[in-house]
Design a protein around this motif. Structure first.
Motif, PDB file in Angstrom:
ATOM      1  N   UNK A   1       0.852  -1.185   0.000  1.00 44.28           N
ATOM      2  CA  UNK A   1       0.000   0.000   0.000  1.00 44.28           C
ATOM      3  C   UNK A   1       0.894   1.244   0.000  1.00 44.28           C
ATOM      4  N   UNK A   2       0.991   1.918  -1.136  1.00 44.97           N
ATOM      5  CA  UNK A   2       1.896   3.071  -1.233  1.00 44.97           C
ATOM      6  C   UNK A   2       1.188   4.330  -1.703  1.00 44.97           C
ATOM      7  N   UNK A   3      -0.082   4.252  -1.988  1.00 44.14           N
ATOM      8  CA  UNK A   3      -0.812   5.381  -2.534  1.00 44.14           C
ATOM      9  C   UNK A   3      -1.714   5.984  -1.467  1.00 44.14           C
ATOM     10  N   UNK A   4      -1.730   7.308  -1.374  1.00 46.79           N
ATOM     11  CA  UNK A   4      -2.561   7.992  -0.381  1.00 46.79           C
ATOM     12  C   UNK A   4      -4.034   7.650  -0.537  1.00 46.79           C
ATOM     13  N   UNK A   5      -4.495   7.576  -1.769  1.00 46.32           N
ATOM     14  CA  UNK A   5      -5.917   7.298  -1.999  1.00 46.32           C
ATOM     15  C   UNK A   5      -6.309   5.905  -1.522  1.00 46.32           C
ATOM     16  N   UNK A   6      -5.399   4.949  -1.691  1.00 45.13           N
ATOM     17  CA  UNK A   6      -5.663   3.602  -1.183  1.00 45.13           C
ATOM     18  C   UNK A   6      -5.567   3.563   0.335  1.00 45.13           C
ATOM     19  N   UNK A   7      -4.572   4.267   0.873  1.00 44.22           N
ATOM     20  CA  UNK A   7      -4.331   4.232   2.314  1.00 44.22           C
ATOM     21  C   UNK A   7      -5.455   4.887   3.105  1.00 44.22           C
ATOM     22  N   UNK A   8      -6.009   5.950   2.589  1.00 39.40           N
ATOM     23  CA  UNK A   8      -6.970   6.735   3.385  1.00 39.40           C
ATOM     24  C   UNK A   8      -8.256   5.972   3.707  1.00 39.40           C
ATOM     25  N   UNK A   9      -8.603   4.966   2.882  1.00 36.47           N
ATOM     26  CA  UNK A   9      -9.838   4.224   3.145  1.00 36.47           C
ATOM     27  C   UNK A   9      -9.738   3.375   4.405  1.00 36.47           C
ATOM     28  N   UNK A  10      -8.513   3.173   4.913  1.00 34.72           N
ATOM     29  CA  UNK A  10      -8.324   2.368   6.113  1.00 34.72           C
ATOM     30  C   UNK A  10      -8.405   3.192   7.394  1.00 34.72           C
ATOM     31  N   UNK A  11      -8.437   4.511   7.274  1.00 37.30           N
ATOM     32  CA  UNK A  11      -8.586   5.364   8.451  1.00 37.30           C
ATOM     33  C   UNK A  11     -10.027   5.870   8.500  1.00 37.30           C
ATOM     34  N   UNK A  12     -10.696   5.655   9.625  1.00 41.48           N
ATOM     35  CA  UNK A  12     -12.120   5.963   9.718  1.00 41.48           C
ATOM     36  C   UNK A  12     -12.421   7.440   9.480  1.00 41.48           C
ATOM     37  N   UNK A  13     -11.563   8.321   9.972  1.00 43.89           N
ATOM     38  CA  UNK A  13     -11.806   9.749   9.821  1.00 43.89           C
ATOM     39  C   UNK A  13     -11.671  10.187   8.367  1.00 43.89           C
TER      40      UNK A  13
END
Length: 237
Positions: free
Chosen positions: A1-13
């Motif tokens: 996981x290296x992309x911000x768009x992919x990563x952000x879906x894992x943080x609830x906020x």
């Protein structure tokens, strides 16, 4: 996981943000890997950035005396480290360190302040997160006073599994002892009891929850109370 768009879906906020708000925020963010025991903030020092955990888990620690430090709150993918910035405070009242290494999304504190001048979904989400954090802090105070080390260890292991999204994670007995505010020998005994009962498997610094239902039965009632608050945050209620 290296992309911000992919990563952000894992943080609830961050996952709750509409596309336009995310795109306004995105240029000020970067994906960072944090390592075990790495310090995010020192108590009494300025908060230069806020961190949204993706796969890492952070621990908010208060120093009781020169030898004893106790965890007062855990910060995982449900929230953000650096909450005092949202509340208008520049310095951290606690030390925050990584208890589980992994990814975070980092934003300069000054940029967050500017971003929150516009009334958006993140502002509302952070208000909900403050409420959930207050519940966690107050429950931890009662838990540390009233419940056994075994009950507290079971609660802590369940909360950590929730935050990493996996029943398996790296954890040393030394670190768990600090989180629970007990001696390492006590943690060794407690982990041995949970393992003998078939609730967990512990080997070479790695924990695996093998019977989650039984571990929940072994945990104190603080776990479902804290979990329900963060579930409300996740479901935007």
């Amino acid at each position: 996981m290296t992309d911000l768009d992919d990563a952000r879906i894992h943080n609830f906020l961050l996952s709750a943000l509409p596309a336009d708000e995310w795109q306004r925020m995105r240029p000020h963010l970067r994906l960072v890997t944090v390592h075990l025991k790495e310090t995010m903030y020192e108590a009494g020092q300025a908060i230069e950035h806020v961190d949204f955990p993706v796969s890492a888990v952070l621990s908010m620690i208060t120093q009781v005396d020169q030898e004893t430090a106790v965890e007062v709150a855990t910060i995982g993918r449900e929230g953000m480290a650096g909450l005092p910035v949202f509340l208008g405070v520049s310095d951290s009242p606690n030390t925050v360190v990584a208890q589980i290494e992994g990814l975070i999304i980092r934003m300069p504190a000054a940029r967050l302040r500017e971003f929150l001048l516009g009334d958006g979904i993140l502002h509302a989400q952070l208000h909900r997160y403050v409420q959930a954090t207050i519940v966690q802090l107050s429950q931890n105070v009662a838990c540390n006073q009233l419940h056994t080390t075994e009950e507290r260890a079971a609660r802590w292991l369940l909360m950590t599994a929730d935050r990493v999204g996996s029943p398996q994670f790296a954890l040393t007995q030394e670190f768990l002892a600090q989180m629970l505010g007990v001696r390492r020998a006590t943690v060794s005994l407690t982990a041995g009891m949970l393992q003998s009962a078939g609730l967990i498997s512990y080997r070479r610094g790695n924990i695996s929850i093998t019977d989650r239902a039984a571990l929940q039965d072994a945990a104190c009632d603080c776990y479902p109370r804290i979990r329900s608050e963060f579930d409300r945050l996740r479901n935007n209620r």
